[in-house]
Design a protein around this motif. Structure first.
Motif, PDB file in Angstrom:
ATOM      1  N   ASN A 138     -36.276  19.314 -21.064  1.00 53.36           N
ATOM      2  CA  ASN A 138     -34.834  19.280 -20.812  1.00 53.36           C
ATOM      3  C   ASN A 138     -34.301  17.896 -21.163  1.00 53.36           C
ATOM      4  N   ILE A 140     -31.705  14.987 -20.892  1.00 46.62           N
ATOM      5  CA  ILE A 140     -30.749  14.568 -19.866  1.00 46.62           C
ATOM      6  C   ILE A 140     -29.962  13.377 -20.411  1.00 46.62           C
ATOM      7  N   ALA A 142     -26.300  10.689 -19.815  1.00 44.84           N
ATOM      8  CA  ALA A 142     -25.253  10.184 -18.928  1.00 44.84           C
ATOM      9  C   ALA A 142     -24.381   9.223 -19.727  1.00 44.84           C
ATOM     10  N   ASN A 202     -17.626  15.653 -13.224  1.00 42.38           N
ATOM     11  CA  ASN A 202     -18.554  14.846 -12.422  1.00 42.38           C
ATOM     12  C   ASN A 202     -18.484  13.365 -12.786  1.00 42.38           C
ATOM     13  N   HIS A 221     -25.538  12.028 -14.592  1.00 47.75           N
ATOM     14  CA  HIS A 221     -26.411  12.577 -15.628  1.00 47.75           C
ATOM     15  C   HIS A 221     -26.519  14.096 -15.495  1.00 47.75           C
ATOM     16  N   SER A 222     -26.663  14.749 -16.661  1.00 47.17           N
ATOM     17  CA  SER A 222     -26.771  16.201 -16.674  1.00 47.17           C
ATOM     18  C   SER A 222     -27.197  16.656 -18.066  1.00 47.17           C
ATOM     19  N   HIS A 223     -27.109  17.965 -18.309  1.00 47.84           N
ATOM     20  CA  HIS A 223     -27.458  18.542 -19.604  1.00 47.84           C
ATOM     21  C   HIS A 223     -26.436  18.103 -20.655  1.00 47.84           C
ATOM     22  N   GLU A 226     -23.137  20.208 -20.989  1.00 48.51           N
ATOM     23  CA  GLU A 226     -22.230  20.021 -19.853  1.00 48.51           C
ATOM     24  C   GLU A 226     -21.486  18.697 -19.967  1.00 48.51           C
ATOM     25  N   LEU A 227     -22.207  17.641 -20.330  1.00 47.37           N
ATOM     26  CA  LEU A 227     -21.572  16.325 -20.425  1.00 47.37           C
ATOM     27  C   LEU A 227     -20.616  16.249 -21.600  1.00 47.37           C
TER      28      LEU A 227
END
Length: 455
Positions: A138, A140, A142, A202, A221-223, A226-227
């Motif tokens: 995955n 990640i 940010a 977020n 931080h995320s996928h 999504e970011l």
């Protein structure tokens, strides 16, 4: 606890019903990150489950121009055919500044055979993320996004100025991390945070950056998808909030001469999907081989990916020596003069920060490109150069110095073409050539000042 995001169209319909939505903004990000699409009455949105647009809509320059001939038309039909845009239910948000209950939904682009349009930015990011997913990892990320607040400016020939704050004065000096300088614009940022909360963006920390009127917002931080969606929506949000307070918000890389440029620093790491372990750390907590290979990939491929990280002629004004922006692809631990920084962090949070990317970059394109560079580093086991432990500004430039040079490097890099998709690279580089040619038709004030009577 907030209700989970819709995953299906039926859930999306219930979400819209619960909020009494009467209109839906159907959005698709184009190559430049501009929101294209249509505003549909709720009933029509339900009936059509998407919309049709010409496929060239997502493949235009920032001024709306397209090539008139050449390889562009090996990818995009010269007959201006339609693509079908389908809503991604997970992206639905209320438009907090709308008068009537209005939702916004980001769409994906499909051709008549139900295949993703390969040159659409969201499609290309999906393609890159799938490489990691197929490996059981995955990615990640940010982002940290910088931007300027400036006074309204209706004359493009006039320089931009910092806005007037609550004190009635303009900033005229560097105000790094100043709380009082941020508080000058409290009414604006109260709206920004309220809008972000309503939209479930977020966002984390807000700080004042170095430049006069320059701010930075950090995201959790995320996928990557999504970011990218959140940065795309955040840019719309800040611009709208600023207008309501009689000022502009700009994500130009270098909007004001003599002030630092604006970046989109992207922290990135990889997590093993089965174990949840950060792949940049060994079990004993030391940096892993994947960590070094990832850095090696960034070092090798960032120069060829610069047209994706610095997409406009203005972008290269930011990348100058001693201006808080990198000029090369040195890497170092806790070193902000390099292009690739490894922040101080524990083994679970070990990550790499790409400091080359400009705030003007399309978030979908930029995140896909930086992940692609790292992926190639791991796949090809590219060892990084020795760590830079001194001031990287004292070393040579190793990044392209102009858009024209950057576009040619991207066009010629077969590895990036393979990972990002040949169709995407062809369309992107052809559009950037058009944009560069258009800029070259403009005579700048510097030329009139220094060449008019002297040559």
């Amino acid at each position: 606890m907030p209700s989970p995001a819709p995953e299906t169209f039926a859930q999306l319909e219930r979400w819209l019903d619960d909020r009494g939505v009467t209109e839906v903004e159907c959005l698709v990000p184009d190559l430049t990150g501009v929101a294209r699409g249509k505003i549909l009455p709720r009933e029509r949105f339900t009936e059509e489950r998407g919309m049709r647009l010409p496929e060239g809509v997502v493949a235009m320059s920032v001024t709306g121009e397209t090539p008139l001939k050449g390889p562009y038309f090996d990818v995009i039909s010269s007959t201006d055919v339609d693509m079908h845009l389908e809503p991604d239910p997970s992206t639905v948000r209320i438009v907090p500044w709308a008068t009537d209950p209005t939702a916004q939904v980001i769409h994906d682009c499909y051709d008549r055979d139900r295949k993703l349009i390969p040159f659409a930015p969201r499609s290309m990011l999906r393609r890159v993320c799938k490489l990691f997913e197929d490996a059981g990892w995955n990615p990640i990320v940010a982002p940290e996004v910088e931007f300027y607040l400036v006074s309204r400016n209706n004359d493009a020939d006039m320089p931009l100025k910092p806005p007037i704050g609550r004190s009635g004065r303009r900033e005229s000096s560097r105000q790094s991390y100043s709380i009082d300088a941020v508080n000058e614009f409290d009414p604006l940022f109260e709206d920004v945070y309220a809008y972000c909360e309503q939209m479930k963006l977020n966002v984390d920390t807000l700080i004042h950056e170095t430049g006069a009127g320059q701010m930075e917002i950090n995201f959790f931080h995320s996928h990557p998808m999504e970011l990218a969606d959140e940065v795309f929506l955040f840019k719309r949000t800040v611009r709208e909030a600023a207008l309501r307070h009689d000022m502009f918000a700009t994500f130009m890389a270098k909007p004001i001469a003599g002030e630092p440029g604006s970046a989109m620093h992207v922290h990135q790491s990889l997590v093993d999907r089965e174990s949840g372990r950060n792949l940049f750390s060994n079990e004993d907590g030391s940096p892993s081989q994947a960590f070094y290979w990832y850095i090696g990939g960034l070092q090798k491929y960032i120069p060829s990916a610069m047209a994706l990280f610095a997409p406009y002629v203005n972008s290269y004004r930011r990348l100058a020596r001693f201006t808080a922006a990198p000029i090369n692809i040195q890497w170092g631990t806790d070193n902000r003069t390099v292009g690739i920084r490894a922040p101080i962090a524990g083994p679970a949070a070990r990550r790499v920060e790409n400091r080359v990317i400009g705030a003007d970059a399309n978030p979908y394109v930029a995140l896909a490109a930086t992940l692609a560079c790292g992926w190639l580093g791991i796949r090809n086991r590219i060892e990084p150069e020795d760590e830079c432990t001194t001031d990287a500004y004292l070393r040579d430039y190793s990044l392209p110095r102009s858009l024209g040079e950057a576009v040619q490097l991207l066009r010629e890099n077969d590895d990036l073409r393979e990972v990002l998709g040949s169709e995407f690279v062809t369309v992107y580089t052809e559009v950037k050539d058009v944009e560069h040619d258009e800029f070259m038709k403009v005579i700048s004030p510097w030329e009139r000042e220094h060449l008019l009577l002297h040559v």
